[in-house]
Design a protein around this motif. Structure first.
Motif, PDB file in Angstrom:
ATOM      1  N   GLN A 120       0.872  -1.203  -0.063  1.00 45.28           N
ATOM      2  CA  GLN A 120       0.036   0.089   0.107  1.00 45.28           C
ATOM      3  C   GLN A 120       0.861   1.218  -0.027  1.00 45.28           C
ATOM      4  OE1 GLN A 120      -2.265  -0.306   3.375  1.00 45.28           O
ATOM      5  NE2 GLN A 120      -2.676  -2.678   3.207  1.00 45.28           N
ATOM      6  N   GLY A 121       0.313   2.448  -0.334  1.00 41.33           N
ATOM      7  CA  GLY A 121       0.927   3.785  -0.372  1.00 41.33           C
ATOM      8  C   GLY A 121       2.257   3.579  -1.293  1.00 41.33           C
ATOM      9  N   LEU A 122       3.381   4.019  -0.831  1.00 39.47           N
ATOM     10  CA  LEU A 122       4.614   4.292  -1.723  1.00 39.47           C
ATOM     11  C   LEU A 122       4.906   2.710  -2.051  1.00 39.47           C
ATOM     12  CD1 LEU A 122       6.759   7.025   0.063  1.00 39.47           C
ATOM     13  CD2 LEU A 122       5.249   7.114  -1.984  1.00 39.47           C
ATOM     14  N   TRP A 123       4.514   1.762  -1.233  1.00 41.39           N
ATOM     15  CA  TRP A 123       5.044   0.272  -1.371  1.00 41.39           C
ATOM     16  C   TRP A 123       4.395  -0.410  -2.474  1.00 41.39           C
ATOM     17  CZ3 TRP A 123       9.028  -1.363   1.756  1.00 41.39           C
ATOM     18  CH2 TRP A 123       9.223  -0.671   2.892  1.00 41.39           C
ATOM     19  N   ARG A 124       3.200   0.344  -2.945  1.00 37.70           N
ATOM     20  CA  ARG A 124       2.622   0.005  -4.268  1.00 37.70           C
ATOM     21  C   ARG A 124       3.313   0.166  -5.482  1.00 37.70           C
ATOM     22  NH1 ARG A 124      -2.461  -1.039  -6.783  1.00 37.70           N
ATOM     23  NH2 ARG A 124      -2.758   0.099  -8.425  1.00 37.70           N
ATOM     24  N   TYR A 125       4.332   1.230  -5.267  1.00 37.58           N
ATOM     25  CA  TYR A 125       5.120   1.382  -6.660  1.00 37.58           C
ATOM     26  C   TYR A 125       6.327   1.036  -6.534  1.00 37.58           C
ATOM     27  CZ  TYR A 125       0.947   4.220  -6.816  1.00 37.58           C
ATOM     28  OH  TYR A 125      -0.511   4.667  -6.824  1.00 37.58           O
ATOM     29  N   THR A 126       7.133   0.805  -5.423  1.00 38.60           N
ATOM     30  CA  THR A 126       8.330   0.392  -5.243  1.00 38.60           C
ATOM     31  C   THR A 126       8.398  -0.630  -4.025  1.00 38.60           C
ATOM     32  OG1 THR A 126      10.649   0.830  -4.638  1.00 38.60           O
ATOM     33  CG2 THR A 126       9.033   2.449  -4.077  1.00 38.60           C
ATOM     34  N   ARG A 127       9.175  -1.799  -4.077  1.00 36.84           N
ATOM     35  CA  ARG A 127       9.188  -2.691  -2.820  1.00 36.84           C
ATOM     36  C   ARG A 127      10.216  -2.112  -1.861  1.00 36.84           C
ATOM     37  NH1 ARG A 127      10.380  -6.429  -7.294  1.00 36.84           N
ATOM     38  NH2 ARG A 127      12.589  -6.803  -6.533  1.00 36.84           N
ATOM     39  N   HIS A 128      10.852  -0.843  -2.208  1.00 41.69           N
ATOM     40  CA  HIS A 128      11.922  -0.518  -1.354  1.00 41.69           C
ATOM     41  C   HIS A 128      11.613   1.072  -1.277  1.00 41.69           C
ATOM     42  CE1 HIS A 128      13.323  -4.479  -0.757  1.00 41.69           C
ATOM     43  NE2 HIS A 128      13.199  -4.744  -1.730  1.00 41.69           N
ATOM     44  N   PRO A 129      10.648   1.773  -0.991  1.00 41.59           N
ATOM     45  CA  PRO A 129      10.795   3.130  -0.902  1.00 41.59           C
ATOM     46  C   PRO A 129      11.813   3.996   0.076  1.00 41.59           C
ATOM     47  CG  PRO A 129       8.861   2.406   0.397  1.00 41.59           C
ATOM     48  CD  PRO A 129       9.340   1.365  -0.432  1.00 41.59           C
ATOM     49  N   ASN A 130      12.108   3.125   1.147  1.00 40.10           N
ATOM     50  CA  ASN A 130      13.115   3.514   1.946  1.00 40.10           C
ATOM     51  C   ASN A 130      14.500   3.811   1.439  1.00 40.10           C
ATOM     52  OD1 ASN A 130      12.900   0.840   1.835  1.00 40.10           O
ATOM     53  ND2 ASN A 130      13.189   0.693   4.158  1.00 40.10           N
ATOM     54  N   TYR A 131      14.888   2.486   0.407  1.00 41.17           N
ATOM     55  CA  TYR A 131      16.075   2.380  -0.156  1.00 41.17           C
ATOM     56  C   TYR A 131      16.081   3.202  -1.302  1.00 41.17           C
ATOM     57  CZ  TYR A 131      16.768  -1.747   2.672  1.00 41.17           C
ATOM     58  OH  TYR A 131      16.954  -2.737   3.525  1.00 41.17           O
ATOM     59  N   PHE A 132      14.904   3.713  -1.926  1.00 43.24           N
ATOM     60  CA  PHE A 132      14.952   4.634  -3.120  1.00 43.24           C
ATOM     61  C   PHE A 132      15.268   5.921  -2.173  1.00 43.24           C
ATOM     62  CE2 PHE A 132      12.750   7.602  -5.644  1.00 43.24           C
ATOM     63  CZ  PHE A 132      13.160   7.594  -6.584  1.00 43.24           C
ATOM     64  N   GLY A 133      14.661   6.330  -1.393  1.00 43.77           N
ATOM     65  CA  GLY A 133      14.644   7.507  -0.855  1.00 43.77           C
ATOM     66  C   GLY A 133      16.214   7.674  -0.310  1.00 43.77           C
ATOM     67  N   ASP A 134      16.804   6.743   0.070  1.00 42.13           N
ATOM     68  CA  ASP A 134      18.262   7.035   0.595  1.00 42.13           C
ATOM     69  C   ASP A 134      19.094   7.191  -0.540  1.00 42.13           C
ATOM     70  OD1 ASP A 134      19.529   6.848   2.994  1.00 42.13           O
ATOM     71  OD2 ASP A 134      20.674   4.943   2.435  1.00 42.13           O
ATOM     72  N   ALA A 135      18.989   6.682  -1.579  1.00 37.14           N
ATOM     73  CA  ALA A 135      19.732   6.818  -2.757  1.00 37.14           C
ATOM     74  C   ALA A 135      19.568   8.427  -3.473  1.00 37.14           C
ATOM     75  CB  ALA A 135      19.574   5.885  -3.997  1.00 37.14           C
ATOM     76  N   CYS A 136      18.202   8.691  -3.273  1.00 35.36           N
ATOM     77  CA  CYS A 136      18.037  10.035  -3.955  1.00 35.36           C
ATOM     78  C   CYS A 136      18.790  11.037  -2.968  1.00 35.36           C
ATOM     79  CB  CYS A 136      16.540  10.250  -3.754  1.00 35.36           C
ATOM     80  SG  CYS A 136      15.767   9.381  -5.123  1.00 35.36           S
ATOM     81  N   LEU A 137      18.593  10.896  -1.674  1.00 29.95           N
ATOM     82  CA  LEU A 137      19.436  11.540  -0.567  1.00 29.95           C
ATOM     83  C   LEU A 137      20.964  11.834  -1.013  1.00 29.95           C
ATOM     84  CD1 LEU A 137      21.191  11.767   2.480  1.00 29.95           C
ATOM     85  CD2 LEU A 137      19.464  13.473   1.937  1.00 29.95           C
TER      86      LEU A 137
END
Length: 264
Positions: free
Chosen positions: A181-198
């Motif tokens: 659900q939420g961001l997890w519907r679009y990527t299995r790892h929104p936290n890791y994607f966010g870390d890379a973006c940072l």
């Protein structure tokens, strides 16, 4: 302070902190809390670098503020998770195997497989917030503002993703279910994607100072670690075996970069 001197000081502080934390881990017989220090330690590195940067440097201010926002939030969340949930299964499994298969003591296994390994990795990943602060003061340009936007996007992704997952797990009815659900519907790892973006955002800010281009190994390393080693593989290998429906989730959902789910 000359840049090489700053890097030496930061490396020394990083090694000293990890040594002290290793001694604490030996007393607790648990190294799980080191994940929170991954974030807190990078904030410390950013602050030490800031104190030795040119006064009034806009790039140094931006790098330090963004890094601190990221690190305090993530470090606090990981510390709370350790305090409430106890030992991390990954560290328990890793160190348990070293003790049973190699005959190592907890102290030896945790030193060589956790603390002595993470210290240089933390130093390398944090290069953008070290080198990027050492250039002469100048105003933020287009590239730096793009980096600010990217870093803020990363912080938001991590924060929202962790919040959504925490709420999902808190519901007893969701026990054993897959979070999709939420961001997890679009990527299995929104936290890791966010870390890379940072980290790519911080690199863009640092790069605008020209000398910051030498910090490229930082975002490259953190992305490789998240995608190939300590991030996605350790989580997905566990969930695929233990959570019904996770294989279907993998087939329809992007692994890293957010994307609309596939129809299967």
């Amino acid at each position: 302070m000359p840049i090489l001197a700053l890097l030496f000081v930061n490396a020394l502080i990083t090694c000293l902190c990890f040594f002290v934390l290793w001694r604490i881990a030996c007393r607790l017989n648990d190294a799980s809390f080191v994940d929170s220090w991954w974030a807190f330690g990078i904030v410390l590195t950013a602050l030490v670098s800031f104190m030795n940067s040119e006064p009034g440097s806009a790039h140094a201010i931006a790098l330090t503020i963004l890094c601190t926002l990221w690190g305090v939030r993530l470090g606090g969340y990981l510390l709370w998770r350790w305090l409430t949930q106890g030992k991390d299964r990954r560290y328990a499994s890793l160190l348990g195997k070293a003790q049973s298969q190699k005959g190592w003591s907890f102290a030896k296994a945790s030193f060589w497989m956790v603390f002595a390994l993470q210290a240089p990795l933390q130093f390398m990943v944090s290069l953008p917030v070290q080198i990027g602060q050492m250039a002469p003061p100048s105003s933020l340009g287009v590239l730096a503002w793009l980096g600010v936007a990217m870093a803020l996007t990363g912080i938001a992704f991590e924060t929202i993703g962790d919040w959504q997952l925490t709420r999902f797990r808190a519901e007893p009815a969701n026990a054993g279910k897959v979070m999709d659900q939420g961001l997890w519907r679009y990527t299995r790892h929104p936290n890791y994607f966010g870390d890379a973006c940072l980290w790519w955002g911080l690199f863009l800010i640092a790069t605008e100072t020209i000398i910051g281009i030498w910090s490229l190994p930082g975002p490259v390393l953190v992305t490789v670690l998240l995608v190939k080693y300590s991030g996605i593989p350790t989580v997905e290998g566990h969930l695929t075996k233990r959570r019904a429906g996770y294989s279907d989730y993998v087939r329809r959902t992007s692994s890293f970069i957010p994307w609309p789910p596939k129809t299967i």
